[in-house]
Scaffold this motif. Sequence first.
Motif, PDB file in Angstrom:
ATOM      1  N   ASP A 153      39.194  34.464 152.717  1.00 30.51           N
ATOM      2  CA  ASP A 153      38.613  35.698 153.256  1.00 30.51           C
ATOM      3  C   ASP A 153      38.384  36.652 152.100  1.00 30.51           C
ATOM      4  OD1 ASP A 153      38.619  34.964 155.843  1.00 30.51           O
ATOM      5  OD2 ASP A 153      40.535  35.917 156.332  1.00 30.51           O
ATOM      6  N   ILE A 154      37.276  37.342 152.114  1.00 35.80           N
ATOM      7  CA  ILE A 154      36.999  38.307 151.048  1.00 35.80           C
ATOM      8  C   ILE A 154      37.158  39.711 151.626  1.00 35.80           C
ATOM      9  CG2 ILE A 154      35.354  39.101 149.314  1.00 35.80           C
ATOM     10  CD1 ILE A 154      35.900  36.178 148.939  1.00 35.80           C
ATOM     11  N   LEU A 155      37.980  40.493 150.945  1.00 33.10           N
ATOM     12  CA  LEU A 155      38.161  41.902 151.332  1.00 33.10           C
ATOM     13  C   LEU A 155      37.479  42.750 150.273  1.00 33.10           C
ATOM     14  CD1 LEU A 155      41.862  42.647 152.360  1.00 33.10           C
ATOM     15  CD2 LEU A 155      39.769  43.389 153.463  1.00 33.10           C
ATOM     16  N   ARG A 156      36.489  43.489 150.638  1.00 30.26           N
ATOM     17  CA  ARG A 156      35.767  44.315 149.666  1.00 30.26           C
ATOM     18  C   ARG A 156      36.321  45.742 149.694  1.00 30.26           C
ATOM     19  NH1 ARG A 156      31.536  42.094 146.312  1.00 30.26           N
ATOM     20  NH2 ARG A 156      31.063  40.089 147.205  1.00 30.26           N
ATOM     21  N   VAL A 157      36.678  46.239 148.514  1.00 33.21           N
ATOM     22  CA  VAL A 157      37.248  47.591 148.395  1.00 33.21           C
ATOM     23  C   VAL A 157      36.415  48.348 147.362  1.00 33.21           C
ATOM     24  CG1 VAL A 157      39.300  48.877 147.668  1.00 33.21           C
ATOM     25  CG2 VAL A 157      39.567  46.798 149.020  1.00 33.21           C
ATOM     26  N   ARG A 158      36.134  49.614 147.647  1.00 32.36           N
ATOM     27  CA  ARG A 158      35.328  50.402 146.707  1.00 32.36           C
ATOM     28  C   ARG A 158      36.157  50.713 145.459  1.00 32.36           C
ATOM     29  NH1 ARG A 158      30.763  53.385 147.362  1.00 32.36           N
ATOM     30  NH2 ARG A 158      30.813  52.908 149.569  1.00 32.36           N
ATOM     31  N   PRO A 159      35.682  50.306 144.279  1.00 30.66           N
ATOM     32  CA  PRO A 159      36.476  50.587 143.075  1.00 30.66           C
ATOM     33  C   PRO A 159      36.364  52.043 142.647  1.00 30.66           C
ATOM     34  CG  PRO A 159      34.557  49.215 142.545  1.00 30.66           C
ATOM     35  CD  PRO A 159      34.460  49.565 143.993  1.00 30.66           C
ATOM     36  N   GLY A 162      39.707  53.637 137.827  1.00 28.00           N
ATOM     37  CA  GLY A 162      40.723  52.733 137.285  1.00 28.00           C
ATOM     38  C   GLY A 162      40.816  51.426 138.039  1.00 28.00           C
ATOM     39  N   GLY A 163      39.768  50.992 138.669  1.00 27.10           N
ATOM     40  CA  GLY A 163      39.825  49.740 139.428  1.00 27.10           C
ATOM     41  C   GLY A 163      40.037  50.012 140.907  1.00 27.10           C
ATOM     42  N   LEU A 164      40.748  49.124 141.577  1.00 28.00           N
ATOM     43  CA  LEU A 164      40.940  49.251 143.019  1.00 28.00           C
ATOM     44  C   LEU A 164      42.222  50.031 143.282  1.00 28.00           C
ATOM     45  CD1 LEU A 164      40.092  45.560 144.006  1.00 28.00           C
ATOM     46  CD2 LEU A 164      38.542  47.500 143.648  1.00 28.00           C
ATOM     47  N   ASP A 165      42.114  51.035 144.130  1.00 26.77           N
ATOM     48  CA  ASP A 165      43.283  51.857 144.445  1.00 26.77           C
ATOM     49  C   ASP A 165      44.247  51.021 145.301  1.00 26.77           C
ATOM     50  OD1 ASP A 165      45.124  53.623 145.537  1.00 26.77           O
ATOM     51  OD2 ASP A 165      43.681  55.275 145.604  1.00 26.77           O
ATOM     52  N   PRO A 166      45.508  50.855 144.842  1.00 29.80           N
ATOM     53  CA  PRO A 166      46.458  50.055 145.634  1.00 29.80           C
ATOM     54  C   PRO A 166      46.640  50.570 147.059  1.00 29.80           C
ATOM     55  CG  PRO A 166      47.319  50.416 143.438  1.00 29.80           C
ATOM     56  CD  PRO A 166      46.083  51.266 143.552  1.00 29.80           C
ATOM     57  N   HIS A 167      46.466  51.897 147.280  1.00 29.97           N
ATOM     58  CA  HIS A 167      46.544  52.409 148.658  1.00 29.97           C
ATOM     59  C   HIS A 167      45.466  51.753 149.516  1.00 29.97           C
ATOM     60  CE1 HIS A 167      48.544  55.792 146.538  1.00 29.97           C
ATOM     61  NE2 HIS A 167      49.243  55.901 147.654  1.00 29.97           N
ATOM     62  N   ASP A 168      44.248  51.660 148.951  1.00 23.90           N
ATOM     63  CA  ASP A 168      43.132  51.060 149.712  1.00 23.90           C
ATOM     64  C   ASP A 168      43.405  49.586 149.998  1.00 23.90           C
ATOM     65  OD1 ASP A 168      41.882  53.493 149.560  1.00 23.90           O
ATOM     66  OD2 ASP A 168      40.577  52.944 147.882  1.00 23.90           O
ATOM     67  N   ILE A 169      44.023  48.920 149.010  1.00 21.54           N
ATOM     68  CA  ILE A 169      44.335  47.496 149.205  1.00 21.54           C
ATOM     69  C   ILE A 169      45.330  47.339 150.356  1.00 21.54           C
ATOM     70  CG2 ILE A 169      45.388  45.457 148.144  1.00 21.54           C
ATOM     71  CD1 ILE A 169      44.310  46.524 145.424  1.00 21.54           C
ATOM     72  N   LEU A 170      46.385  48.152 150.341  1.00 21.27           N
ATOM     73  CA  LEU A 170      47.388  48.040 151.419  1.00 21.27           C
ATOM     74  C   LEU A 170      46.784  48.420 152.768  1.00 21.27           C
ATOM     75  CD1 LEU A 170      50.755  49.340 149.889  1.00 21.27           C
ATOM     76  CD2 LEU A 170      49.839  47.017 149.990  1.00 21.27           C
ATOM     77  N   ASP A 171      45.903  49.443 152.772  1.00 24.71           N
ATOM     78  CA  ASP A 171      45.262  49.828 154.048  1.00 24.71           C
ATOM     79  C   ASP A 171      44.424  48.674 154.595  1.00 24.71           C
ATOM     80  OD1 ASP A 171      46.395  52.305 153.930  1.00 24.71           O
ATOM     81  OD2 ASP A 171      44.578  53.350 153.255  1.00 24.71           O
ATOM     82  N   ALA A 172      43.694  48.027 153.685  1.00 19.55           N
ATOM     83  CA  ALA A 172      42.829  46.922 154.127  1.00 19.55           C
ATOM     84  C   ALA A 172      43.665  45.757 154.644  1.00 19.55           C
ATOM     85  CB  ALA A 172      41.933  46.474 152.980  1.00 19.55           C
ATOM     86  N   LEU A 173      44.806  45.501 153.997  1.00 19.24           N
ATOM     87  CA  LEU A 173      45.679  44.419 154.477  1.00 19.24           C
ATOM     88  C   LEU A 173      46.328  44.806 155.805  1.00 19.24           C
ATOM     89  CD1 LEU A 173      47.369  43.281 151.131  1.00 19.24           C
ATOM     90  CD2 LEU A 173      45.523  42.148 152.400  1.00 19.24           C
ATOM     91  N   ARG A 192      50.466  48.791 138.623  1.00 21.47           N
ATOM     92  CA  ARG A 192      49.534  49.602 139.418  1.00 21.47           C
ATOM     93  C   ARG A 192      50.174  50.039 140.737  1.00 21.47           C
ATOM     94  NH1 ARG A 192      43.811  49.433 138.550  1.00 21.47           N
ATOM     95  NH2 ARG A 192      43.253  48.330 136.636  1.00 21.47           N
ATOM     96  N   PHE A 193      50.899  49.142 141.384  1.00 23.41           N
ATOM     97  CA  PHE A 193      51.550  49.507 142.647  1.00 23.41           C
ATOM     98  C   PHE A 193      52.699  50.487 142.397  1.00 23.41           C
ATOM     99  CE2 PHE A 193      49.056  46.056 144.225  1.00 23.41           C
ATOM    100  CZ  PHE A 193      48.826  46.357 145.557  1.00 23.41           C
ATOM    101  N   MET A 194      53.437  50.282 141.296  1.00 23.17           N
ATOM    102  CA  MET A 194      54.528  51.220 140.996  1.00 23.17           C
ATOM    103  C   MET A 194      53.977  52.602 140.664  1.00 23.17           C
ATOM    104  SD  MET A 194      57.328  48.985 138.839  1.00 23.17           S
ATOM    105  CE  MET A 194      58.317  50.433 138.453  1.00 23.17           C
ATOM    106  N   GLU A 195      52.934  52.643 139.838  1.00 22.27           N
ATOM    107  CA  GLU A 195      52.401  53.946 139.424  1.00 22.27           C
ATOM    108  C   GLU A 195      51.736  54.678 140.585  1.00 22.27           C
ATOM    109  OE1 GLU A 195      50.275  52.899 135.789  1.00 22.27           O
ATOM    110  OE2 GLU A 195      52.070  53.379 134.613  1.00 22.27           O
ATOM    111  N   ALA A 196      51.332  53.934 141.604  1.00 20.29           N
ATOM    112  CA  ALA A 196      50.783  54.568 142.808  1.00 20.29           C
ATOM    113  C   ALA A 196      51.911  55.023 143.753  1.00 20.29           C
ATOM    114  CB  ALA A 196      49.858  53.598 143.535  1.00 20.29           C
ATOM    115  N   GLY A 197      53.163  54.764 143.369  1.00 22.67           N
ATOM    116  CA  GLY A 197      54.305  55.196 144.189  1.00 22.67           C
ATOM    117  C   GLY A 197      54.457  54.382 145.466  1.00 22.67           C
ATOM    118  N   LEU A 198      54.004  53.139 145.453  1.00 24.32           N
ATOM    119  CA  LEU A 198      53.969  52.355 146.687  1.00 24.32           C
ATOM    120  C   LEU A 198      55.083  51.315 146.798  1.00 24.32           C
ATOM    121  CD1 LEU A 198      50.111  51.799 146.983  1.00 24.32           C
ATOM    122  CD2 LEU A 198      51.577  53.182 148.467  1.00 24.32           C
ATOM    123  N   VAL A 199      55.869  51.150 145.742  1.00 20.95           N
ATOM    124  CA  VAL A 199      56.889  50.093 145.770  1.00 20.95           C
ATOM    125  C   VAL A 199      58.211  50.662 146.297  1.00 20.95           C
ATOM    126  CG1 VAL A 199      58.183  48.410 144.399  1.00 20.95           C
ATOM    127  CG2 VAL A 199      55.775  48.874 143.874  1.00 20.95           C
TER     128      VAL A 199
END
Length: 269
Positions: A153-159, A162-173, A192-199
């Motif tokens: 499955d391909i999940l497309r996220v708007r970059p 700095g690339g793909l925002d880990p928040h957007d990745i988790l929201d899409a999942l 990237r996930f740590m620096e986004a404060g998501l871990v």
Amino acid sequence: MRKIDMTDQLWARLLAMRGSACASAMDDGDPAVALYAPIAAAPAGFVLAQVGQSLDGRVATPSGDARDISGPDGIAHLHRCRALVEAVIVGVGTVKMDDPRLSVRAVKGPNPVRVVIDCHAELTGEERLFRDGGAPVILVQGDDAPAKSYKADILRVRPGEGGLDPHDILDALSARGLTRILVEGGARTIARFMEAGLVDRLHVAIAPLIIGSGPAGIALSPIERLSSACRPEARVYALGSDILFDCALKPSDRSASRESQDVRVADHA
Ligand SMILES: NC(=O)c1ccc[n+]([C@@H]2O[C@H](COP(=O)([O-])OP(=O)(O)OC[C@H]3O[C@@H](n4cnc5c(N)ncnc54)[C@H](OP(=O)(O)O)[C@@H]3O)[C@@H](O)[C@H]2O)c1
């Protein structure tokens, strides 16, 4: 340090808790329960990151040989973590370097959905996880990535810049029902996930080998002074072949902080 003695019966109880949000009901003082129940019964939005490294903090040789860093109990621990979450995330660098299966083999349990962050569609489609008939694969790509055909499955996220925002990745999942996540590497993906404060929790499993040089398991942005370093509250577990640091990265994870203080006091006594 608390020793993990996993039995088939205890593991079956932990697996049965998967997704049940009732960790406290099972907290019977067993170190294995203290370590794994918060993962099994984590609320939606939970993120665990895990690194298996050498005594000198390496995850591979300079040429990229990363096999067999963790000992058998470190591998069993990683596979337990995979079995307790809904999805495991790796970066494209890990797939290109290691061609991993990301499945549960060392213990009994379900295989997580496999998620690869491949912003620019670098993978060829010939990598093992597309061909092994295992758990479903989700590729997370930028919405400007070239269109290629994958058995995934391909999940497309708007970059962003700095690339793909880990928040957007988790929201899409999350929109696909995947809300308890293991970020397994590599160094840049975990950072990237740590620096986004998501871990929520970081597991660092240390095996008794010295590699001498090679990449580290986490590649955070540089800091000037140690006073700026992240000093998480941590519980330490003897897995057997490896030692595990179970770090609480979110200040709200008060149960881990309290318990860690208790353990430290006990060790001094
Ligand atoms: N021992 C362990 O526990 C363990 C586990 C897994 C992997 N590893 C090791 O880690 C090494 C690979 O690590 P690595 O850091 O090179 O590779 P990686 O983290 O697997 O993948 C890095 C690649 O993914 C991209 N990426 C990650 N998150 C992104 C995001 N949010 N948006 C856009 N791009 C994103 C990075 O882009 P940027 O360059 O733009 O950041 C980079 O191109 C291998 O040697 C492997 O063996 C060890």
